[in-house]
Design a protein around this motif. Structure first.
Motif, PDB file in Angstrom:
ATOM      1  N   VAL A  45       0.839  -1.195   0.000  1.00 48.70           N
ATOM      2  CA  VAL A  45       0.000   0.000   0.000  1.00 48.70           C
ATOM      3  C   VAL A  45       0.876   1.247   0.000  1.00 48.70           C
ATOM      4  O   VAL A  45       0.571   2.248  -0.656  1.00 48.70           O
ATOM      5  N   GLY A 221      -6.090  -5.109  -2.745  1.00 48.66           N
ATOM      6  CA  GLY A 221      -5.655  -4.077  -1.814  1.00 48.66           C
ATOM      7  C   GLY A 221      -5.057  -2.879  -2.517  1.00 48.66           C
ATOM      8  O   GLY A 221      -5.351  -1.721  -2.186  1.00 48.66           O
ATOM      9  N   ARG A 224      -7.875  -1.031  -4.286  1.00 43.68           N
ATOM     10  CA  ARG A 224      -8.691  -0.242  -3.365  1.00 43.68           C
ATOM     11  C   ARG A 224      -8.006   1.071  -3.011  1.00 43.68           C
ATOM     12  O   ARG A 224      -8.657   2.117  -2.893  1.00 43.68           O
TER      13      ARG A 224
END
Length: 492
Positions: A45, A221, A224
């Motif tokens: 991320v 992930g 998103r």
């Protein structure tokens, strides 16, 4: 492989290659052999955020959005030249990671995106109305007002293509975004990241400013983060309608613009006076092209009852001659599905069709003699009702259905009785009637008697209903990546 191919296993952020912060790796397999092609850096991320921040800086502070269109067009042409120079590598890489047979890898998968890129720089951008004057407006008792209407880059764009046409879909998003002056974060599909990652090398060769193009990998992930991050202004996604709805919902929290190119269950209406040879070729292509892994492929053949049996017989004969196998073999005419999971999904839907009472004319299983690779035989169903699962669900595999109809009204009703609306076709010797039917089909594209512009940048591409939002290709695609601003002043 027939030729050597090059690729990078690193991310591309702010004009530099990077391994990423995560220890995890994305394993890329050849779907025809199940062998590992490469292990690619898996974005964390934090990596995705760094890419977004780089794109934001490049848009807010860098030169790219403030260049004149002609300056950006010059960079795009340099990019096209570099792509053309390395097309053999892209072709071989596409065959390895996506499982395309050679003719498809050499045409739609690689050469066609370069043609779109040149068209954007040479035709669309010079003719586009980047700025136009407004007619003077007189307000009684006050003044005469004038102004201009400007088209300006939308901002930071998250581009998320599907696995089936990895380079083509990445470029169909990247081309208009760059032409508009946007900066981007590109996240290719986990199964086919290699061609997209290679774009970092091409960007360097074309001297694209740092931060304008950023490439990350990852799964849900990473996606998103792209669809929810407040620094992202626009999301362009290609994939299933289920994931598309999720993307739309995630982007709504920060009111991002969303472009969606989703699924399809496109119908080909074959009237009694149709050219059966042409209609059969279209149905054959819809089943076998890239093993049916194409959202706009014609997979529902609606055939007039008077020619139904002959149509099925001809299509059966054509499908029986298909050579399924490894695309590295020049004799192969249809390759594999992308993964074991996709093959399982297709086989489950085939079993559902049998359980609902449809009949299998040919196929329905795995090809004999192919113990490795994600292969399914070309499969044709008859005795199909449009309410059946196999008539309403997108297989994304080499499966077609044939549904009879009695008259034009019934044909249109069946064609439109679908959650999707991406493509369609009409076959008839009566071209006036064919055109009238085409206007009644609720899809983004309809072809008449095979007369198609194909993937020409002069035609818009996109769908109705659950097939998506917005349009791609050429000036229609460029328009999606631009904001409209009016600048007004008093003339006196």
């Amino acid at each position: 492989m027939p030729e050597p191919y090059a690729f990078s296993t690193q991310l591309y952020i702010d004009g530099r290659r990077a391994d990423g912060e995560s220890d995890k790796r994305v394993v890329v397999r050849n779907p025809a052999t199940e062998e590992v092609v490469a292990e690619v850096a898996q974005s964390s991320v934090a990596d995705v955020r760094r890419a977004i921040e780089a794109a934001r800086r490049a848009f807010d502070e860098g030169p790219w959005p403030r260049m004149r269109w002609a300056e950006r067009a010059a960079v795009l042409l340099r990019l096209a030249e570099e792509l053309e120079r390395r097309l053999p590598e892209l072709v071989a890489l596409n065959m390895a990671e996506a499982g395309s047979v050679r003719w498809l890898a050499e045409s739609l998968q690689t050469r066609m995106p370069v043609a779109h890129l040149r068209d954007m720089a040479e035709r669309v951008m010079p003719a586009f109305a980047w700025e136009r004057p407004m007619d003077p407006t007189f307000a009684p008792g006050t003044a005469v007002f004038q102004g201009v209407v400007r088209r300006e880059a939308f901002g930071v764009c998250a581009l998320i293509p599907a696995y089936n046409f990895p380079f083509f879909l990445s470029m169909m998003k990247l081309i208009p975004a760059l032409a508009a002056g946007c900066t981007v974060v590109l996240k290719p599909a986990p199964a086919t990241p290699l061609e997209s990652l290679l774009l970092g090398d091409f960007a360097d060769a074309a001297e694209l400013p740092a931060g304008v193009l950023n490439i990350v990998t990852g799964d849900a992930g990473a996606g998103r983060e792209l669809t929810t991050h407040p620094m992202v202004d626009l999301v362009s996604f290609t994939g299933s309608d289920a994931v598309g709805r999720m993307v739309h919902s995630q982007a709504a929290g920060s009111t991002k613009k969303v472009i969606l190119e989703l699924g399809g269950k496109s119908a080909s209406i074959v009237r009694a006076d149709a050219d059966l040879d042409g209609a059969v070729r279209a149905a054959f292509s819809g089943i076998t092209t890239h093993a049916g892994q194409g959202c706009s492929l014609l997979t529902r053949s609606l055939v007039h009852a008077s020619v139904h049996d002959e149509f099925v017989e001809r299509l059966h004969t054509a499908l029986a001659a298909v050579r399924v196998g490894d695309p590295a073999d020049e004799a192969t005419t249809m390759g594999p599905l992308i993964s074991e999971a996709q093959r399982d999904k297709v086989e489950k839907l085939i079993r559902a069709g049998e359980e609902e009472g449809a009949g299998i004319v040919c196929g329905g299983g795995r090809p004999t003699g192919l113990d490795r690779g994600y292969f399914v035989e070309p499969t044709l169903f008859v005795d199909v009702d449009n309410a059946m699962t196999i008539a309403r669900t997108e297989f994304f595999g080499p499966v077609g259905v044939v549904i009879p109809f009695r008259d034009d009204e019934e044909a249109v009703r069946i064609a439109n009785d679908s959650p999707y609306g991406l493509s369609g076709a009409v076959w008839s010797a009566d071209t006036v009637t064919a055109y009238e039917l085409a206007t009644r089909i609720r899809t983004g594209t309809v072809t008449i008697n095979g007369g198609s512009a194909g993937v020409s940048p002069r035609t818009p591409f996109g769908g109705y209903k659950q097939s998506g939002l917005g349009r791609e290709w050429g000036e229609f695609g460029l328009d999606e990546y631009l904001q409209t601003k009016s600048v007004n002043w008093a003339a006196r």
